[in-house]
Every structure is written in C-alpha cells, then in structure tokens.
Design a protein around this motif. Structure first.
Motif, PDB file in Angstrom:
ATOM      1  N   ASP A  45       5.181  -2.583   5.322  1.00 28.78           N
ATOM      2  CA  ASP A  45       6.571  -3.447   5.367  1.00 28.78           C
ATOM      3  C   ASP A  45       6.743  -4.749   4.841  1.00 28.78           C
ATOM      4  O   ASP A  45       7.951  -4.665   4.176  1.00 28.78           O
ATOM      5  N   ARG A  81       7.804   3.009   0.179  1.00 31.86           N
ATOM      6  CA  ARG A  81       9.865   2.258   1.187  1.00 31.86           C
ATOM      7  C   ARG A  81      10.150   1.312   0.519  1.00 31.86           C
ATOM      8  O   ARG A  81      11.345   1.097   1.153  1.00 31.86           O
ATOM      9  N   PRO A 134      11.708  -3.872   6.128  1.00 33.76           N
ATOM     10  CA  PRO A 134      12.025  -3.470   4.557  1.00 33.76           C
ATOM     11  C   PRO A 134      13.291  -3.171   4.619  1.00 33.76           C
ATOM     12  O   PRO A 134      13.682  -3.274   5.222  1.00 33.76           O
TER      13      PRO A 134
END
Length: 503
Positions: A45, A81, A134
């Motif tokens: 993250d 991500r 994130p």
C-alpha cells in the motif's frame, strides 16, 4: 482499456492478508529479513501510494530490474496496485537489450538497476514509514498487468501483453490440480528470476495460497541447499540446470537439505532423462515437469495432472486449458480437451506430430502495442512448438517450429539429432542447427562440447550418426567448442550457433 472485470493480481496480497495476516509471507535469504502477509500488505500500500505520488498513472509502464528479494516483491505488487504495468527486465540483460526493452515498451518509470536519462527512477519507500492508503482502483481484469519481453527463437524482442485476467486465470488453473502444487502450509524456494514469467507464476501461486516464499537472489548449489534446510522448504520451483547442479551434490548433502521437500517442479527448458533419473536416485524425489510460454500466462501442462513422471513428457493440459495439434494451415491433427476422451479425439496415429495450439482464459492479449498475433477468433493460439501426444494423452515436445531444419524438402528436428550425438560418452552437450546450403537448401550442423579430457573426431561422430539416422539427417558440419550459449533460464540460444562459434 476495457474494464469488464474487477479482480487484479495485487488483490492476491490483500486476500492473503485477510486470510492469514500473521502467516510468514516472505523470507529474504540475502537480507536475512522476513515479512508476514500483513506486513507485505502494508508495504505494498505504501509503495503504491508513493509511486502514484511520483506520477505513475493507470496504464503507465514501469520497468523493474531487481533480484529476488522482499523489496522486489513489494515493488512489483506496488506497481500493480498503483495501476501500472510491470515491465520485467532480467539482471543478465545487456545494456543494448535494456535500451531496446525500455524504448519498445515506452516505459515512463524504472525501479532498480536501470539508469536512463529518458525515464524517471523510482525508489521503494521506507518500510517503516507511516501507513498510507493506496490509490483508488479504476482498472480491472482486462487491463494490462505485465508487459513481458520475449524473443522466442527469432532474436527480436516482442512485448507480450498479459492482463490481470490472464494471470489470475492461470493461478486458478494451477490451484485446481489435485493435489494443489502450493498450499498455505508450503514454503516455496523461489530462486527462478522474478523477471521471468515462470518465476512470476511461482510468486502468484504463493500469494494466492497464502504460503511462504523463500527468496534467493542468486542461485548457487550450496546457498540453495542451505536455504532449503534452514527454512524447511517444502516446494522447489526449478529449471533443469538447478536440478543438474543439485544431483551432482550427492545423496548425503541432498538428504539433509531436502528432508522437508514434498514437491519439485521444473520448467522453462527441457529436462533431460539422465538428470531426472539421477536426482530421483540421489533424493528419492520425482521432478514433475511442466510446459508453457510467456504468452500463455505461462503454465499449459504438467505431469502433475496424470500424477506420473515420464522422461521426455511435459504432461497433460492443466484444468481449464485445451490443447490440440495443428498442421501448417491451422487444421487439427489431434485434439485433447479431456484426458478421458482422448482416444476418441485422436487420429489413427498416436505419434502424429503437429504445432501445439492452446486455448484458455490464461492466454495473452496479443503483442505490444496493437495486440497483433494473439489468439484467433475461436480463442486458439499456436505456440510455435512441435509435439505429439502419446496414447495416454501426455504431450511430448519435439522442437520449436522455427528451429526446424529442412534438407532437400525433408524435415529434420534438431532434438532428434542431438539425442543421437549425446549417446556418445565423450559428449557433454550438443546443439544442432540448420545451415544454408546451395545444393540442399539447408544442411545439419552440430556444435559439440566434449567432456573434460575426452577426444572425438568429426568422422567418428558422423559414423555414429550414420548407424542411427537417415542420411539427410547426418551432420555435414561438426564444430567443437568449450561451451554453448544459454539464457539465464537454461534455454539454448540457437541463433548464435548458425555462425562460427568460438569459445
């Protein structure tokens, strides 16, 4: 980019964190550092947020050139991500190759040892930094996750477009094997480079199962065996060169180091029967071989499907994958969708050869940038490999179609010639290639590495071949060298052998 699915490869980390947050996720052998899945989730993250703040937007290509370490895993999942597309670059890549990959992919950012004035270098953020959220996800399954460079046999790099959908499909297909190759209780040795589709596949399977990856940044026999013993490795994901090195270590060393190993798998290059037999003799362990390509996500077959190791066979199609053999016009020679129905679908000759074609949700989206030459309208992709099925439905690969040698209109498969030459006790390694010939179109050339202290003449080699091969298959050119060129995964680089090779 179409967004018809929502699942992404980065979700594997989130799911592992949710299921087994405090379970050991990564053991970084070189850094003597370990992370739980909760810690990996937190660092991914943080990494994704830092990359997004640095300018990484969904669809941006980010080139990574990193060894197998915890930082590499965090960076890899961090790019995904953040919505970026991972462009893996091998540590063994030459500067010119790196420049080509960066230029062809249009990478805007790099992570690792990839100095360039044209792109922005990113750093993995401080693992002890503050918790951050994130970026909000606006991409999905059909968007690109990985843009992998592959040259096949032609030597010209091509960008293989792998979507989140394709990669996740292959994870599910592998997990559907009985027994599953990776479970939550497993500790998996990952020394196959994460710059290669095979290494990445191992990482995806570890994350999907919530297992533990034992990361080794560089293979060495002693380092690998020490890591297996210290961290009680249960699964070894390897390539033939690794198993050759292991087998030479001897039963006593292997017995201590591999005492907890339950499963050994091999891929990326053909596993020779001698290594298979010696490793089993020294360890009591079988090596299950698989087959696939970067374009197929990558796994297509495994001897795990039938549960029996057969020397020379790469096994049967894994669940969710269809295989068939086709001729040069794309017409089926033999089809295999269900092993139980194999005999009904096969032609009269069980050993008919053809080009291997595959269909499944794990296939790539075509070649960068336009998606050209991907699966056809019916979902089939021709791999370029030549093979045949035995009467139980197991696949045997003969050669790459592009490596085929044609002498006076007759097909010569390099592997057939190599197998005959390798029968000679003096020969350590051999490669056969086609050479231009004004009279016959091509003739067979063999490049031979002799065992230490051995002597062998051209005439003796040809005489041996004459007793076992048709005349047009007998090598017209023989060259002795000290070594053959291989990729980091152990694949023979045939292109350079068509000229004069010097050690």
């Amino acid at each position: 980019m179409t967004r018809t699915q929502t699942g992404t490869v980065a979700d594997l980390v989130s799911q592992a964190c949710e299921k087994v947050p405090r379970h050991l996720a990564l053991v970084d052998v070189s850094a003597a550092r370990s992370l739980t899945w909760q810690q990996v989730q937190s660092q991914v993250d943080r990494c994704a947020a830092a990359f997004a703040e640095a300018g990484v937007a969904p669809g941006d290509r980010v080139a990574l050139r990193l060894p197998n370490t915890a930082d590499a895993v965090v960076s890899l999942f961090g790019v995904l991500r953040a919505g970026g597309v991972v462009v893996p670059v091998g540590l063994d890549a030459a500067p010119r190759e790196i420049e080509r990959v960066l230029a062809h992919s249009g990478a805007r950012f790099t992570v690792g040892d990839l100095a360039s004035t044209e792109v922005i270098a990113l750093a993995t953020p401080d693992p002890d930094g503050p918790e951050v959220a994130p970026p909000a996800q606006t991409w999905g399954g059909e968007d690109l996750a990985v843009l992998a460079s592959t040259s096949g046999t032609g030597g010209t790099p091509r960008g293989v477009m792998l979507s989140h959908r394709a990669l996740l499909a292959n994870v599910e297909q592998c997990a559907a094997l009985k027994p599953a190759p990776v479970t939550a209780a497993d500790r998996v040795l990952l020394t196959v480079p994460l710059s290669h589709a095979y290494g990445l596949s191992g990482l995806w399977q570890v994350a999907s199962a919530g297992a533990t990856a034992v990361l080794l940044d560089k293979f060495g026999v002693d380092r690998a065996l020490d890591a297996c013993a210290e961290h009680r490795v249960t699964n070894v994901i390897g390539v033939p060169a690794m198993y050759q090195a292991f087998a030479a270590a001897g039963a006593d060393r292997l017995g201590d180091a591999l005492a907890t190993v339950r499963l050994c798998t091999s891929g990326a290059a053909p596993l020779d029967a001698a290594t298979l037999a010696l490793f089993r003799q020294e360890t009591g362990l079988a090596i299950f071989e698989g087959y696939g390509l970067t374009e197929t996500g990558p796994v297509l077959t495994s001897t795990l499907v039938g549960g029996t190791v057969k020397a020379g066979s790469v096994g049967r199609a894994i669940p969710g994958v269809e295989l068939r053999l086709v001729d040069s016009d794309g017409l089926p020679v033999a089809t295999l969708t269900d092993p139980d129905e194999f005999a009904a679908d096969l032609t009269d000759e069980a050993t008919d050869t053809g080009l291997v074609a595959a269909r499944g949700a794990n296939l790539f989206s075509g070649y960068w940038p336009d998606g050209d030459h991907g699966p056809d309208a019916d979902g089939w992709f021709r791999t370029g490999d030549v093979g045949y099925f035995d009467d139980e439905g197991d696949l045997y690969l003969v050669d790459r179609a592009n490596d085929l040698i044609i002498v006076n209109g007759f097909n010569v498969y390099p592997h057939e010639v190599e197998a005959v030459v390798a029968e000679l006790a003096e020969v350590a390694e051999v490669a056969a290639v086609g050479m231009p010939d004004e009279r016959t179109g091509e003739h067979v050339k063999v490049v031979v590495v002799l065992r230490q202290g051995a002597e062998l003449t051209d005439a003796a080699l040809r005489a041996h071949c004459a007793e076992r091969l048709a005349r047009f298959k007998i090598p017209a050119t023989v060259e002795f060298v000290e070594s053959l060129p291989h990729s980091v995964m152990g694949k023979l680089r045939r292109a350079s052998l068509r000229g004069t090779v010097r050690p």
